[in-house]
Scaffold this motif. Structure first.
Motif, PDB file in Angstrom:
ATOM      1  N   TRP A   1      -1.563 -12.674  30.125  1.00 38.42           N
ATOM      2  CA  TRP A   1      -1.584 -12.622  31.582  1.00 38.42           C
ATOM      3  C   TRP A   1      -2.982 -12.254  32.067  1.00 38.42           C
ATOM      4  O   TRP A   1      -3.593 -11.320  31.561  1.00 38.42           O
ATOM      5  N   ARG A   2      -3.482 -13.020  33.038  1.00 37.11           N
ATOM      6  CA  ARG A   2      -4.845 -12.822  33.530  1.00 37.11           C
ATOM      7  C   ARG A   2      -4.876 -12.783  35.049  1.00 37.11           C
ATOM      8  O   ARG A   2      -4.059 -13.408  35.721  1.00 37.11           O
ATOM      9  N   VAL A   3      -5.865 -12.051  35.575  1.00 43.83           N
ATOM     10  CA  VAL A   3      -6.070 -11.947  37.019  1.00 43.83           C
ATOM     11  C   VAL A   3      -6.852 -13.167  37.482  1.00 43.83           C
ATOM     12  O   VAL A   3      -7.980 -13.404  37.023  1.00 43.83           O
ATOM     13  N   ASN A   4      -6.253 -13.970  38.359  1.00 45.63           N
ATOM     14  CA  ASN A   4      -6.896 -15.178  38.879  1.00 45.63           C
ATOM     15  C   ASN A   4      -7.411 -16.077  37.755  1.00 45.63           C
ATOM     16  O   ASN A   4      -8.446 -16.741  37.886  1.00 45.63           O
ATOM     17  N   GLY A   5      -6.709 -16.052  36.626  1.00 41.92           N
ATOM     18  CA  GLY A   5      -7.079 -16.899  35.502  1.00 41.92           C
ATOM     19  C   GLY A   5      -8.309 -16.446  34.751  1.00 41.92           C
ATOM     20  O   GLY A   5      -8.845 -17.191  33.926  1.00 41.92           O
ATOM     21  N   THR A   6      -8.757 -15.213  35.005  1.00 42.17           N
ATOM     22  CA  THR A   6      -9.994 -14.750  34.361  1.00 42.17           C
ATOM     23  C   THR A   6      -9.721 -13.569  33.440  1.00 42.17           C
ATOM     24  O   THR A   6      -9.486 -13.745  32.252  1.00 42.17           O
ATOM     25  N   TYR A   7      -9.743 -12.342  33.971  1.00 43.80           N
ATOM     26  CA  TYR A   7      -9.724 -11.147  33.145  1.00 43.80           C
ATOM     27  C   TYR A   7      -8.315 -10.712  32.791  1.00 43.80           C
ATOM     28  O   TYR A   7      -7.396 -10.794  33.600  1.00 43.80           O
ATOM     29  N   ALA A   8      -8.175 -10.193  31.550  1.00 46.48           N
ATOM     30  CA  ALA A   8      -6.870  -9.774  31.051  1.00 46.48           C
ATOM     31  C   ALA A   8      -6.574  -8.316  31.370  1.00 46.48           C
ATOM     32  O   ALA A   8      -5.601  -7.758  30.863  1.00 46.48           O
ATOM     33  N   VAL A   9      -7.413  -7.670  32.166  1.00 40.93           N
ATOM     34  CA  VAL A   9      -7.154  -6.311  32.657  1.00 40.93           C
ATOM     35  C   VAL A   9      -7.181  -6.344  34.182  1.00 40.93           C
ATOM     36  O   VAL A   9      -7.900  -7.139  34.785  1.00 40.93           O
ATOM     37  N   SER A  10      -6.383  -5.500  34.786  1.00 40.66           N
ATOM     38  CA  SER A  10      -6.281  -5.513  36.248  1.00 40.66           C
ATOM     39  C   SER A  10      -7.131  -4.437  36.917  1.00 40.66           C
ATOM     40  O   SER A  10      -7.268  -4.432  38.135  1.00 40.66           O
ATOM     41  N   ARG A  11      -7.699  -3.514  36.116  1.00 46.93           N
ATOM     42  CA  ARG A  11      -8.625  -2.524  36.655  1.00 46.93           C
ATOM     43  C   ARG A  11      -9.753  -2.322  35.644  1.00 46.93           C
ATOM     44  O   ARG A  11      -9.509  -2.309  34.432  1.00 46.93           O
ATOM     45  N   ALA A  12     -10.950  -2.162  36.151  1.00 45.16           N
ATOM     46  CA  ALA A  12     -12.099  -2.028  35.257  1.00 45.16           C
ATOM     47  C   ALA A  12     -13.316  -1.562  36.034  1.00 45.16           C
ATOM     48  O   ALA A  12     -13.403  -1.714  37.254  1.00 45.16           O
ATOM     49  N   ILE A  13     -14.266  -1.002  35.318  1.00 46.22           N
ATOM     50  CA  ILE A  13     -15.611  -0.805  35.834  1.00 46.22           C
ATOM     51  C   ILE A  13     -16.333  -2.135  35.720  1.00 46.22           C
ATOM     52  O   ILE A  13     -16.252  -2.813  34.693  1.00 46.22           O
ATOM     53  N   GLY A  14     -17.029  -2.542  36.770  1.00 48.34           N
ATOM     54  CA  GLY A  14     -17.708  -3.832  36.764  1.00 48.34           C
ATOM     55  C   GLY A  14     -16.777  -4.951  37.189  1.00 48.34           C
ATOM     56  O   GLY A  14     -15.916  -4.763  38.051  1.00 48.34           O
ATOM     57  N   ASP A  15     -16.964  -6.156  36.610  1.00 45.25           N
ATOM     58  CA  ASP A  15     -16.191  -7.346  36.977  1.00 45.25           C
ATOM     59  C   ASP A  15     -16.243  -7.584  38.487  1.00 45.25           C
ATOM     60  O   ASP A  15     -15.231  -7.852  39.139  1.00 45.25           O
ATOM     61  N   PHE A  16     -17.463  -7.508  39.045  1.00 49.57           N
ATOM     62  CA  PHE A  16     -17.604  -7.538  40.501  1.00 49.57           C
ATOM     63  C   PHE A  16     -17.269  -8.899  41.101  1.00 49.57           C
ATOM     64  O   PHE A  16     -16.981  -8.991  42.292  1.00 49.57           O
ATOM     65  N   ASP A  17     -17.269  -9.955  40.287  1.00 47.94           N
ATOM     66  CA  ASP A  17     -16.886 -11.270  40.799  1.00 47.94           C
ATOM     67  C   ASP A  17     -15.400 -11.337  41.098  1.00 47.94           C
ATOM     68  O   ASP A  17     -14.954 -12.257  41.801  1.00 47.94           O
ATOM     69  N   GLN A  18     -14.611 -10.358  40.592  1.00 46.17           N
ATOM     70  CA  GLN A  18     -13.171 -10.347  40.837  1.00 46.17           C
ATOM     71  C   GLN A  18     -12.692  -9.094  41.563  1.00 46.17           C
ATOM     72  O   GLN A  18     -11.499  -8.825  41.611  1.00 46.17           O
ATOM     73  N   LYS A  19     -13.624  -8.314  42.100  1.00 43.86           N
ATOM     74  CA  LYS A  19     -13.209  -7.203  42.943  1.00 43.86           C
ATOM     75  C   LYS A  19     -12.733  -7.772  44.290  1.00 43.86           C
ATOM     76  O   LYS A  19     -13.322  -8.732  44.786  1.00 43.86           O
ATOM     77  N   PRO A  20     -11.688  -7.229  44.952  1.00 44.93           N
ATOM     78  CA  PRO A  20     -10.940  -6.023  44.584  1.00 44.93           C
ATOM     79  C   PRO A  20      -9.708  -6.305  43.728  1.00 44.93           C
ATOM     80  O   PRO A  20      -8.930  -5.406  43.473  1.00 44.93           O
ATOM     81  N   TYR A  21      -9.522  -7.577  43.322  1.00 45.27           N
ATOM     82  CA  TYR A  21      -8.329  -7.887  42.518  1.00 45.27           C
ATOM     83  C   TYR A  21      -8.363  -7.069  41.224  1.00 45.27           C
ATOM     84  O   TYR A  21      -7.364  -6.470  40.826  1.00 45.27           O
ATOM     85  N   VAL A  22      -9.524  -7.066  40.550  1.00 46.63           N
ATOM     86  CA  VAL A  22      -9.745  -6.143  39.438  1.00 46.63           C
ATOM     87  C   VAL A  22     -10.272  -4.855  40.067  1.00 46.63           C
ATOM     88  O   VAL A  22     -11.427  -4.769  40.456  1.00 46.63           O
ATOM     89  N   SER A  23      -9.421  -3.884  40.186  1.00 43.26           N
ATOM     90  CA  SER A  23      -9.726  -2.674  40.953  1.00 43.26           C
ATOM     91  C   SER A  23     -10.618  -1.712  40.174  1.00 43.26           C
ATOM     92  O   SER A  23     -10.544  -1.630  38.952  1.00 43.26           O
ATOM     93  N   GLY A  24     -11.438  -0.982  40.912  1.00 42.97           N
ATOM     94  CA  GLY A  24     -12.250   0.077  40.319  1.00 42.97           C
ATOM     95  C   GLY A  24     -11.664   1.455  40.536  1.00 42.97           C
ATOM     96  O   GLY A  24     -12.346   2.456  40.268  1.00 42.97           O
ATOM     97  N   ASP A  25     -10.423   1.525  41.017  1.00 45.15           N
ATOM     98  CA  ASP A  25      -9.783   2.818  41.277  1.00 45.15           C
ATOM     99  C   ASP A  25      -9.014   3.279  40.051  1.00 45.15           C
ATOM    100  O   ASP A  25      -8.094   2.601  39.579  1.00 45.15           O
ATOM    101  N   ALA A  26      -9.363   4.446  39.544  1.00 50.96           N
ATOM    102  CA  ALA A  26      -8.719   4.994  38.350  1.00 50.96           C
ATOM    103  C   ALA A  26      -7.404   5.673  38.697  1.00 50.96           C
ATOM    104  O   ALA A  26      -7.200   6.130  39.821  1.00 50.96           O
ATOM    105  N   ASP A  27      -6.515   5.731  37.718  1.00 47.65           N
ATOM    106  CA  ASP A  27      -5.319   6.573  37.792  1.00 47.65           C
ATOM    107  C   ASP A  27      -5.571   7.832  36.977  1.00 47.65           C
ATOM    108  O   ASP A  27      -6.491   7.894  36.158  1.00 47.65           O
ATOM    109  N   CYS A  28      -4.716   8.813  37.178  1.00 44.74           N
ATOM    110  CA  CYS A  28      -4.942  10.107  36.535  1.00 44.74           C
ATOM    111  C   CYS A  28      -3.621  10.830  36.361  1.00 44.74           C
ATOM    112  O   CYS A  28      -2.709  10.703  37.189  1.00 44.74           O
ATOM    113  N   SER A  29      -3.477  11.580  35.268  1.00 43.16           N
ATOM    114  CA  SER A  29      -2.322  12.453  35.089  1.00 43.16           C
ATOM    115  C   SER A  29      -2.774  13.732  34.398  1.00 43.16           C
ATOM    116  O   SER A  29      -3.748  13.736  33.637  1.00 43.16           O
TER     117      SER A  29
END
Length: 430
Positions: free
Chosen positions: A295-323
């Protein structure tokens, strides 16, 4: 004993570097960048100094104190002679100040040599050793991939490196899995912990501190990517042990697993495009999830959140989760690894695999857990990496194992009992 070890190291360093480095000569360790912003200078200088000192066997506490002392001196220096002319960077942001990295790092290394020579004569009081957090085993391989794009950092001397003196012990561990190049992973491994140390809410609200640190690191990398034409991205996974509290923060599909009394404690849910809430978030933004081998975001990256990947922001989000969860004192270890490990190994397998890695084998009769007090060699993590590779992983693999109690104690537990995947009664705070 620590003072004798420090004095011995300083003597060896003085023999290797009896005087300042000459202008124009090669540096003993290469800087990460050709040009560096004023904000990036802090992380890049600390990385360079720690790398040089670690390669020469410096005691970790001494290395942290030395690098912090020298960085303070560097930031108080007149850096204007090292400024790059504005026209040198066509993509440079307006009013951005960039420094010639090799020249400014030569100054940093010369100041390090000067301070080390002075300390050889008059050693300052060394910070106390964070012995609780020294038991770490880490191993990483390129595997069958063409390039190694993983980075990791184990920093038991978090307080010593940043001069934190609030009486709370801290240790930081992180794994970054790059894609499309190693630049984003290298940048995150160099700057995330520095940014985290500067957060005012570090002790009172560690989750918010982590989220802000990830967001700021992503913003910093955007500037570097723009001026250097970089297109890479990276997952990010970081653990901060702060007193009796463990906080994990993440972007992407690297994972951390906590084991308590041989049982798996669920800490996090990795970000994958097919995760229902991630799929909904991306579709609400106008994007889509498609299956192309995975499964890929817009047919590109296989992760939905990451540092970088600015060509697919905000679909590939830069917001971290935390617990966050409280440590009860009966925890065995926390394991951090990239998807190259977890694509071949399920979290429920981790307790058994670690126990197996600690046991002696015919080829290693001393066993993976037989290490000096306060230390664990790479053999335990190496065996876990080898297992993932044998199980079919072809990706880069990084495994970091942080023992929360002496690993030899784990071998006295009910190792024969099959571990059960369970969720801690102390539910992590999202």
């Amino acid at each position: 004993m620590e003072e004798e070890e420090a004095q011995g190291f300083l003597r060896r360093l003085a023999e290797e570097f009896p005087a300042a480095l000459e202008d124009g000569g090669p540096l003993p360790v290469g800087p990460l960048s050709r040009r560096v912003s004023l904000e990036e200078l802090r992380g890049e200088s600390l990385e360079l100094g720690l790398r040089l000192l670690a390669a020469r066997g410096a005691p970790a506490g001494l290395a942290a104190l030395l690098c912090r002392t020298v960085l303070t001196r560097l930031l108080q220096s007149d850096l204007s002679p090292f400024h790059c002319p504005p026209e040198a960077e066509a993509n440079q942001e307006e009013d951005a100040v960039l420094l010639q990295s090799e020249a400014v790092q030569r100054l940093f290394l010369n100041q390090l040599i000067d301070v080390a020579l002075n300390w050889k004569q008059n050693l300052p009081e060394l910070p106390p050793s964070p012995s609780r957090y020294l038991r770490c085993s880490v191993h990483a391989i390129k595997n069958t991939r063409r390039k190694m794009e993983d980075k990791h950092l184990a920093l038991a001397e978090f307080n010593q490196l940043f001069g934190l003196q609030d009486g709370v012990q801290r240790a930081y561990y992180a794994v970054f899995d790059g894609h499309g190049g190693v630049d984003a992973a290298t940048f995150a491994a160099t700057h995330l912990h520095v940014t985290l140390s500067q957060q005012e809410t570090l002790q009172s609200d560690t989750g918010t501190a982590f989220k802000n640190a990830f967001r700021h690191t992503d913003d910093m990398f955007r500037g570097k990517a723009k001026r250097e034409g970089l297109r890479s991205g990276s997952t990010g996974l970081a653990v901060l042990i702060q007193g009796q509290q463990l906080t994990v923060s993440w972007l992407g599909d690297s994972q951390a697993v906590l084991v308590r009394k041989g049982e798996v404690v669920t800490l996090m849910d990795p970000h994958k495009p097919e995760r229902e809430d991630e799929k909904q978030r991306i579709e609400d933004l106008g994007g889509c999830i498609t299956f192309m081998g995975c499964w890929r975001v817009n047919g590109t990256y296989a992760v939905s959140r990451a540092i970088g990947d600015f060509d697919q922001k905000p679909y590939v989000s830069g917001d971290a989760d935390c617990s966050t969860l409280q440590l009860l004192g009966d925890e065995d270890f926390v394991l951090l690894a990239c998807d190259g490990f977890f694509d071949a190994v399920g979290p429920a397998e981790v307790p058994r695999l670690v126990l197996d890695a600690l046991r002696p084998t015919p080829t290693d009769p001393e066993g993976g857990g037989d290490a000096p007090e306060g230390a664990v060699g790479p053999e335990v993590a190496r065996r876990l990496v080898a297992h993932a590779k044998a199980a079919g992983s072809s990706d880069n693999i990084t495994v970091m194992l942080v023992f929360l109690r002496p690993p030899e104690q784990l071998l006295t537990q009910q190792a024969a009992a099959a571990p059960r995947d369970s969720t801690s009664q102390d539910a992590p705070q999202q």
